[in-house]
Design a protein around this motif. Structure first.
Motif, short mmCIF file in Angstrom:
data_model
loop_
_atom_site.label_atom_id
_atom_site.label_comp_id
_atom_site.label_asym_id
_atom_site.label_seq_id
_atom_site.Cartn_x
_atom_site.Cartn_y
_atom_site.Cartn_z
N ARG A 29 75.54 8.43 3.58
CA ARG A 29 76.82 7.81 3.22
C ARG A 29 77.01 6.53 4.03
O ARG A 29 77.33 5.48 3.49
N ALA A 30 76.77 6.63 5.31
CA ALA A 30 77.07 5.52 6.21
C ALA A 30 76.22 4.28 5.89
O ALA A 30 76.74 3.19 5.68
N ALA A 33 77.12 2.67 2.61
CA ALA A 33 78.38 1.93 2.69
C ALA A 33 78.19 0.60 3.42
O ALA A 33 78.68 -0.45 2.97
N LYS A 167 82.01 11.10 9.88
CA LYS A 167 83.14 10.22 9.59
C LYS A 167 83.66 10.46 8.17
O LYS A 167 82.86 10.67 7.24
N ASP A 168 84.94 10.42 7.99
CA ASP A 168 85.47 10.58 6.64
C ASP A 168 85.41 9.24 5.91
O ASP A 168 85.07 8.21 6.49
N ASP A 169 85.70 9.26 4.62
CA ASP A 169 85.54 8.08 3.79
C ASP A 169 86.34 6.90 4.30
O ASP A 169 85.85 5.76 4.30
N ALA A 170 87.55 7.13 4.72
CA ALA A 170 88.41 6.05 5.20
C ALA A 170 87.79 5.39 6.45
O ALA A 170 87.71 4.16 6.55
N LEU A 172 84.66 5.43 7.30
CA LEU A 172 83.44 4.73 6.91
C LEU A 172 83.78 3.38 6.29
O LEU A 172 83.10 2.38 6.53
N LYS A 173 84.86 3.35 5.49
CA LYS A 173 85.25 2.11 4.85
C LYS A 173 85.63 1.08 5.90
O LYS A 173 85.26 -0.12 5.80
#
Lengths: 193, 633
Positions: A29-30, A33, A167-170, A172-173
């Motif tokens: 994911r990381a 992103a 880390k959650d999506d927020a 990570l963003k």
């Protein structure tokens, strides 16, 4: 065999060469992103090593030409056993050759900037004299820092995302935005003109 | 004239009896034929009468020999060997001729005769020397190269000799029209300019015909796939060229040589060599028998000392001159010794030239008869001389322990790899090997394919690789590897089986049709096989996975994973192959296992199989727990 979807842009005469190495990007994911955030910037040439060279057979001339054509070399990877993934090491071994990157006649990278962006599984606390990894990230990145030094390159402050897996999506963003800004700051000033 | 069957019976019988005995005694086959000839000749058992008509037939052996030599001489080889041919060869002919002429002068012969004798005796025996060197394994080394160069120049020198020798005439020509057994020249009555013109026209016909007529003809015949007609047409070419040359008064042997050179670059070279070879052996044998039968025993018996003197003088002089020249040209002592020993006899062309000089009134019949006998004996002594050489060489080796051995540098013709079948499959393998510096000899029997490849500048020989003799010609006994890439399932198995039996040390790799074929090939002696569609199917599968959305590295790994399991399964099922029922069950079982494993990999990478290192699920969990703890701190 190269594929149209490798995301390689036409080589720029200046700017950032962003080299990504992740053997299973589809599960990350990381890194996905981060890469997505940075590769949209103009002046960034994106290169995904595991996508370009799935069989580990690296085209040395193409890679060297890409290095020569850029002012900044950015390496993005997940930290594997306190080092880069195997293909990025292979890429360094085969492309950053004596006579090209260092040693007699090896001045192709001289004066360029090296920037490392790295994700880790463990939290920042682990990378500490008292943490379970016992050393700081700066210490783990010494081999790359010395590589830059040997090649006459400027060592930029690394960009590290700790605890990437948790880390959650927020979060990570937010990291991705920070990363985008950092990569943009590396671009030569002339892009402003 | 006696019954032709009786004659054949006598000649074949003599050969069959005496040649194996001579070989067993280490004397070589040539000596066997010569002795057989002497025995059946009019002066001993007198089983054959006048051997003149047999002689005409037998001379055809020399013609075929020269054709075969020509086939081996590609223009590029000629250029590479120019030093050996023109330097060494020229020096040998001139040096030997003058030395022998001087000796003959000293014995009181008129200078013209002396010079003619010198020139005639300068010739060595191509047939004997090449055969002896082959038998000793010296053919491909520097010695063989030097000897071959000298022999080639001698053979070429015969042409001008036919023109020059009559100028040395001291008495009126006896029957010039029948000069040297080359009688029947239709152009002899024409004016000189017309003769010259016809000679030039004949040569042009051979060169042009070889290039533009014969190859299309062979292609046409090859397409018909009739082996015996191919052999017949090969013989036809040789006979046609020989008779054409005879018609214009040139040596048929040289015409054949020329035809050989013209065809040396063609894709049919190997097949031609293989097809003509047996005729060469037999006809040359016949030639030596007729020479043996022609030895005038009563004359020799009357002057035994003269003959001994002639033979010794001939061989010693030729040896000394050749040795000196070879040393001058920088050959090491041992090499010079070998070349000089090998070339120290009279040649088959000497017989032809002698008959010719008698006809032209240069050499007297008595002297010619003596010389014929001397040459025959010197030929017979060649194997003995070579044995002597080996003794001396062994002594030299013992005396100088660190003597450098003859390492063959003449290995252009030695392939590392023989590729049988050069279609879609063989070509790719061949290109990979060639790009990595390996020399390969390629055999293919699809004439259209060969034509196409030739247009791309590839060297491919026409031939059916399942023929053992052709494989041997291609160098299978010296090559390191045979790659079988034939399109035909059965022929592939047949070839693997044949090659395995004949060349136990050869590594044999074969292209298999499918799994069953692969097992078949392995049990027939292949060292390794590759199912022809396996790798390309995997590659396509991998591309399909990419197009279906897999990332390139993952698709590559999926194919690699599949390959590993399939190959494992291939080995595991091998013992079961042949037992239909058990094989079926086991193979179904294995296929299911593989599907299970691949599915497991798809959903969750298994440690140790494919990419477990990047499976972070368990690690993520652990890290999450740790983060919670840290947060709690």
């Amino acid at each position: 065999m190269t594929n149209a979807s490798t995301g390689q842009m036409t080589p720029a005469t200046s700017g950032v060469l962003l080299v990504l190495a992740h053997p299973a990007l589809e599960r990350s994911r990381a890194n996905r992103a981060l890469a997505k955030a940075a590769k949209g910037l103009s002046g960034v040439t994106f290169k995904d090593l595991y996508e370009t060279y799935p069989d580990f057979v690296i085209d040395i001339e193409t890679e060297q030409a890409a290095l020569t054509a850029h002012d900044v070399v950015a390496l993005q990877f997940p930290l594997y056993w306190y080092s880069t993934p195997a293909l990025m090491k292979e890429w360094l071994d085969l492309v950053w050759l004596h006579g090209f990157a260092y040693g007699e006649g090896g001045e192709a990278l001289k004066g360029k900037k090296m920037f490392v962006a790295c994700t880790t599984g463990a939290s920042a606390k682990a990378y500490h004299a008292h943490g379970y990894n016992r050393f700081s990230m700066d210490e783990f990145l010494r081999p790359l820092e010395q590589t830059a030094h040997l090649c006459g390159m400027e060592w930029a402050t690394p960009f590290v995302v700790h605890g990437a897996a948790v880390k959650d999506d927020a979060a990570l963003k937010a990291e991705a935005e920070r990363y985008r800004a950092r990569v943009a700051s590396l671009l030569p000033a002339k892009t402003e003109a | 004239m006696e019954n032709i069957l009786t004659q054949t019976l006598v000649y074949l019988g003599a050969a069959v009896v005496s040649v194996p005995i001579a070989k067993r005694l280490g004397l070589g086959s040539v000596l066997g034929y010569l002795i057989a000839g002497v025995l059946i000749g009019p002066f001993a058992l007198s089983l054959v009468g006048d051997q003149a008509d047999v002689m005409k037939f037998a001379e055809f052996g020399v013609v075929i020999l020269l054709f075969l030599i020509g086939l081996e001489v590609q223009p590029s080889t000629l250029w590479d060997m120019r030093k050996a041919i023109f330097g060494l060869g020229g020096a040998q002919v001139v040096g030997t001729a003058l030395t022998i002429a001087a000796a003959a002068l000293a014995f009181g012969l008129p200078w013209q005769t002396a010079l003619a004798v010198g020139l005639v005796l300068a010739m060595s025996s191509t047939a004997i020397v090449l055969q002896t060197l082959d038998e000793k394994g010296l053919r491909q080394g520097p010695v063989g190269r030097a000897a071959f160069g000298v022999l080639l120049l001698q053979d070429l020198a015969v042409i001008p000799l036919f023109a020059l020798l009559p100028l040395l005439a001291i008495s009126a020509p006896q029957h010039a029209a029948e000069a040297g057994g080359h009688g029947g020249s239709l152009v002899a009555t024409l004016p000189v300019w017309a003769q010259t013109l016809s000679v030039l026209a004949a040569v042009a016909a051979v060169v042009g015909g070889g290039r533009y007529l014969v190859r299309p003809l062979f292609r046409f015949i090859a397409k018909a796939r009739l082996r015996e007609i191919f052999t017949a047409s090969a013989l036809l070419i040789v006979v046609a060229v020989a008779s054409l040359m005879q018609t214009v008064g040139l040596s048929p042997a040289l015409g054949a040589f020329l035809a050989g050179v013209v065809l040396a670059e063609s894709e049919f070279r190997r097949e031609l060599e293989t097809d003509i070879e047996p005729f060469r052996g037999l006809l040359l044998g016949l030639f030596f028998m007729t020479v043996g039968a022609g030895v005038d025993l009563p004359l020799v018996a009357r002057q035994p000392l003269t003959l001994v003197g002639l033979v010794l003088g001939l061989m010693v002089l030729k040896f000394l001159v050749m040795y000196g020249i070879a040393r001058l040209f920088g050959a090491p002592k041992r090499g010079a010794l070998a070349v000089a020993t090998a070339l120290a006899q009279g040649g088959e062309f000497a017989f032809v030239l002698l008959t010719f000089t008698v006809g032209a009134g240069v050499i007297g019949a008595q002297l010619a008869a003596l010389l014929t006998a001397a040459i025959a004996v010197s030929m017979a002594l060649t194997p003995v001389a070579m044995i002597l050489y080996e003794r001396v060489a062994a002594l030299m080796d013992a005396a100088i322990p660190d003597v450098t051995p003859d390492t063959g540098d003449f290995d252009e013709g030695e392939p590392d790899i023989i590729i049988a079948g050069f279609g879609r499959f063989g070509q790719i393998t061949g290109r990979l090997l060639a790009a990595n510096g390996f020399k390969s000899t390629v055999l293919d029997s699809d004439i259209e394919q060969i034509e196409l490849l030739r247009r791309f500048g590839r060297r491919v020989h026409y031939g059916d690789a399942t023929r053992l003799d052709l494989l041997r010609q291609a160098g299978a006994d010296r090559a390191r590897m045979l790659i079988v890439a034939l399109d035909d399932r059965e022929k592939t198995v047949e070839l693997v089986e044949t090659a395995r039996k004949a060349f136990p040390d050869l590594t044999i790799l074969a292209r298999a049709w499918d799994r069953r074929h692969a097992y078949d090939l392995l049990s027939n002696g292949a060292d390794a096989v590759e199912r022809e569609t396996f790798e390309s199917a995997l590659a396509l599968g991998s591309t399909a996975l990419q197009k279906l959305g897999f990332r390139a590295h993952r698709a590559h790994r999926a194919a690699a994973f599949f390959r590993r399991h399939d190959r494992r399964m291939f080995e595991e099922l091998r013992p079961m192959w042949g037992q239909e029922e058990a094989y079926m069950l086991a193979s179904r079982d294995a296929a299911q296992t593989m599907d299970r494993l691949l599915n497991a990999d798809l959903h969750r990478m298994r440690p140790g199989d494919a990419g477990g290192a990047w499976d972070t699920a368990s690690l993520d969990e652990e890290l999450r727990e740790r983060a919670q703890q840290e947060g709690a701190d």
